[in-house]
Every structure is written in C-alpha cells, then in structure tokens.
Design an enzyme around this catalytic site. Structure first.
Site, PDB file in Angstrom:
ATOM      1  N   ASP A  52       3.017  -4.913  -7.943  1.00 12.29           N
ATOM      2  CA  ASP A  52       1.591  -5.117  -8.579  1.00 12.29           C
ATOM      3  C   ASP A  52       1.702  -4.639 -10.087  1.00 12.29           C
ATOM      4  OD1 ASP A  52       0.134  -6.309  -6.415  1.00 12.29           O
ATOM      5  OD2 ASP A  52       0.386  -3.991  -5.416  1.00 12.29           O
TER       6      ASP A  52
ATOM      7  N   LYS B  43     -10.281 -12.466  -6.606  1.00  9.69           N
ATOM      8  CA  LYS B  43     -10.679 -12.227  -5.179  1.00  9.69           C
ATOM      9  C   LYS B  43     -11.475 -10.921  -5.090  1.00  9.69           C
ATOM     10  CE  LYS B  43      -9.583 -12.040  -0.098  1.00  9.69           C
ATOM     11  NZ  LYS B  43      -8.811 -12.388   0.989  1.00  9.69           N
TER      12      LYS B  43
ATOM     13  N   ARG C  54       3.266  -9.789  -7.084  1.00  8.05           N
ATOM     14  CA  ARG C  54       2.044  -9.593  -6.471  1.00  8.05           C
ATOM     15  C   ARG C  54       0.761  -9.805  -7.270  1.00  8.05           C
ATOM     16  NH1 ARG C  54       0.406 -11.229  -1.266  1.00  8.05           N
ATOM     17  NH2 ARG C  54      -1.296  -9.545  -0.602  1.00  8.05           N
TER      18      ARG C  54
ATOM     19  N   ARG D  30      -7.004 -16.314  -6.017  1.00 13.24           N
ATOM     20  CA  ARG D  30      -7.325 -15.154  -6.371  1.00 13.24           C
ATOM     21  C   ARG D  30      -7.466 -14.840  -7.799  1.00 13.24           C
ATOM     22  NH1 ARG D  30      -4.171 -11.267  -2.052  1.00 13.24           N
ATOM     23  NH2 ARG D  30      -4.814 -11.959  -0.192  1.00 13.24           N
TER      24      ARG D  30
END
Ligand SMILES: *[C@@H]1O[C@H](CO)[C@@H](O)[C@H](O)[C@H]1NC(C)=O
Length: 406
Positions: free
Chosen positions: A170, A255, A192, A252
C-alpha cells in the site's frame, strides 16, 4: 526587454528549490490547521537510510525530497507460492498469500520485492515535500499509525510497490492518525491500495489535488486498470477529499465504510472500467465532481449519499453555502438524494467548492504546484510573502503571465 526576460528565466531556474522548502498553501477542510514540521528544522536526505531516520524521528522536521529514493532491492526478494485468482494470462495480477488470503485459488509461484510489503512508520510533526517533480519514493509506502498527528505530505510521487501482486504494498496507510494533509501527491503502480485507512479512527484528514493513476500491466480486472484503489474503513474516519484526479481504475475508487464521514468535492474520475464508489455504513457528501467515462459511478453501494446533480441549497443549513453540482459524462448513473447526510457535517471545517472539477486533470498530482495555486488564500499568502522574502519576490516575477508575454 530581452535582458529582463533572460534574467527572469534564469532566476526561475534557480528559485524553485527555495520555494519548495516550505509547504505551499494550507489544508482545506477537515485537516485545516495542520502545520506539519513548520516548527522544526529543514533537512534534505540523500540516501534511503537517511530518509527513513528523518521520517521516523520524533522531532518536528521539514523533509525536502529533491531526488528519487529507490527502496527496491534494499530488503531482498522472496520467491514463494501465491495464487492466480484471475488466471495466469498476461495482464492479470497474481497474489501473494498474505494472511492466507489465497484460500482455494489456483496456486502460482510469486517473486516479489520485500521492501514494498512493509511501510515506513512516519512520526508526528513532519512536512514531507518534493522539489519540482523530483521527489519520488520508489518501492515503499508510508504509514501513519498509533496516534501520529500533524503531518503534511506535498508534491511527491510514490510508485512501484510490486504492482504485479495483490498484497505487494500500500502506498499510504492511515490507522489511528489525525491532522494528516496529503496534497499534490501522485501514486502509481502499487500492488494494493493507493491509500487505505483502518481500522482505528482517523480524523482531520484532507486528501487534496492528488493523482491516483491506475494504469498498470497487472490488474485484478486484467484490463490495464488497477482495481484496489482507495479504501477508507477506519471507524468514524473524517476525510475531506478534494481536487483529486482518479483515473484508469476498475474498482474501490473509493470503497468507504466504518461510519466514515467523507466529503468528496471537485474530484475528477475518468476512464474507470468498473466502479468508483463502493461500500456501506458511511455518510458521503459528493459535490462539484465529474465522472467522465466511468462505467459505474457507484456499485455494491449502500452508504448514505447526498450527490446533487444541480446546484441546490439543501446544503446551506449545514454547510453555510449551497452545494455544487456533479457532472456525469459518458458514465453510468448515480443516485444520491439522502440529504440527511448533511447534518453529520455540522460544526466541522468544510472545504469550499468550485463550480466544477474541469481544471482538476491539469492541476492534480506531482510537479504541478506553481500552476495549481489558484486558491484565494494561497495567492494572498504569496503576495504578502513578496514583500519580505527576496527569493519569493523574484519567483513571483517569473510567474506564468510573464513567460507567456515573452
Ligand atoms: C474509457 O475508459 C476505458 C477504461 O479505462 C478505456 O479503455 C477507454 O479507452 C476510455 N474511452 C475513451 C473514449 O477514452
């Protein structure tokens, strides 16, 4: 005339580094008042180790990035069994079996860069600012956790965190943080999430003028668009999301859940082959934004959403101003009529809204600070700085109008 223009251009070439050593502008919205490292010294790291020690420091610091910091290879590589949830065809992402995520998916061998899978824990009271478009962090992300507060990240590019693999890394993680302002950041080629929050509460967060570039050769949707975009799930998160450019994603984006309060204003979503909004149990005000070639502006979506399609005044009681209309072009539909969302925002610092987001693709991201300083506050700040600070006065003299006049 010729001499003065030549002088102006010469000064323009040497002054950006001076200009970039302080944060530009102020955080709009929930993170208003964030000062970052303004109280401390200014440092310019030259190695990845130096960068990490400054970021982890407990001192207030302004950390200037005028080069790329390449973390790939610094912690070696690992080869192990992961999986291929979407098959092994070219263009599809594979997955690292982090937390036994792979389950019954077909096994596949994965080789990934270890540095990308863990991030740097940034300490409180930092400004992390890039010079021009030179400030790049490659192969590692940043984490804001355990009550870290008062951090500004401005004008840097975070890229190349094992984009071939789900769980490869991330770029930015928020988990129990407050007063974090992420501005003019570009994020690309991650495994990610661009930004993820949770599960601890994150308040006074503003994410502004940033570019989330989902173009990839390894996608969970196997179509060149990154699926794992922005995921905000901290319990009761309060996030202002303004002036951002989110493009070439397939899911997403974002999200949202965890009863988050999410103010999305003047963002530009483009070329999304799947969905933008997803989630439930959140309060979302979406205004003044554009969806341009977005297949599903919202999908699997049960959050409370107010997203006006014309400029209206339902916002005035809660926000003290009318909301700006959203625009959908070559996109699916968006239903957002729950005006009860608005009362949730009472008493908080609410970002202003421009009439629309048409300028955002040109102004969001890294290396754009001089062309996107359009807020009135920032112009005022620059004007007053001219009187007292010689290099800035000279830089102001080299602003766009003069160059165009030449
Ligand atoms: C619309 O977005 C999709 C997905 O990114 C892309 O493949 C397509 O080229 C875009 N269409 C136009 C007209 O730009």
């Amino acid at each position: 005339m010729y001499t003065s223009v030549a002088l102006t251009l010469a000064l323009a070439a040497i002054t950006p580094a001076v200009l970039a050593q302080t944060v530009s502008g102020e955080a709009p919205g929930f993170a208003a008042g964030t000062t970052g490292g303004a109280a401390g010294e200014t440092v310019t790291p030259t190695t990845t180790d130096e960068l990490v020690s400054y970021l982890e420091s407990e001192d207030a610091l302004t950390i200037v990035l005028n080069q790329e910091f390449d973390f790939t290879g610094t912690e070696g590589t690992t080869t192990e069994t992961g999986c291929a949830p979407w098959g092994t065809a070219a263009g599809c992402q594979l997955a690292i079996n982090a937390n036994d995520w792979c389950g019954d998916n077909p096994a596949a061998e994965v080789t990934y860069d270890v540095a990308g899978t863990t991030a740097i824990n940034v300490g409180s009271d930092k400004s992390i600012i890039g010079v021009g478009d030179a400030g790049v962090i490659k192969g590692k992300g940043l984490r804001f956790v355990n009550s870290v507060s008062n951090v500004i990240i401005q004008n840097i590019h975070i890229t190349d965190l094992n984009p071939e693999y789900v769980w490869g890394g991330d770029a930015i993680t928020l988990d129990g943080s407050s007063n974090i302002w992420i501005d003019h950041v570009k994020i690309s080629l991650i495994g990610r999430q661009f930004i993820v929050s949770g599960y601890e509460t994150n308040t006074a967060i503003s994410i502004t003028n940033s570019e989330f570039d989902g173009q990839t050769s390894w996608s969970a949707s196997c179509d060149g668009n990154h699926y794992w975009g922005l995921f905000f799930i901290g319990e009761g998160d309060q996030i202002t999301f303004k002036g951002n450019y989110i493009h070439h994603t397939s899911g997403r984006s974002p999200k949202v859940g965890g009863n988050a309060l999410f103010h999305a204003v003047n963002n530009y979503w483009a070329d999304n082959s799947g969905h933008a909004f997803e989630g439930e149990e959140a309060y979302i005000l979406l205004e003044g934004s554009t969806f341009d070639n977005v297949t599903n502006p919202a999908q699997d979506f049960a959050a409370s959403l107010y997203a006006p399609s014309s400029s209206d005044s339902a916002c005035t009681d809660a926000l003290g101003r009318a909301c700006a209309a959203n625009v959908l072009t070559d996109s699916g539909t968006l239903e957002g009529t729950d005006s009860s969302v608005l009362s949730q925002f009472s008493g908080l610092t609410i970002a202003d809204a421009d009439a629309d987001a048409s300028a955002v693709p040109g102004s969001a991201g890294v290396g754009k600070l001089s062309s996107s300083s359009s807020s009135k506050k920032e112009k005022t700040r620059k004007r007053s700085a001219r009187k007292v600070h010689q290099p800035r006065r000279l830089w102001a003299g080299a602003e766009e109008e003069d160059v165009v006049a030449f």
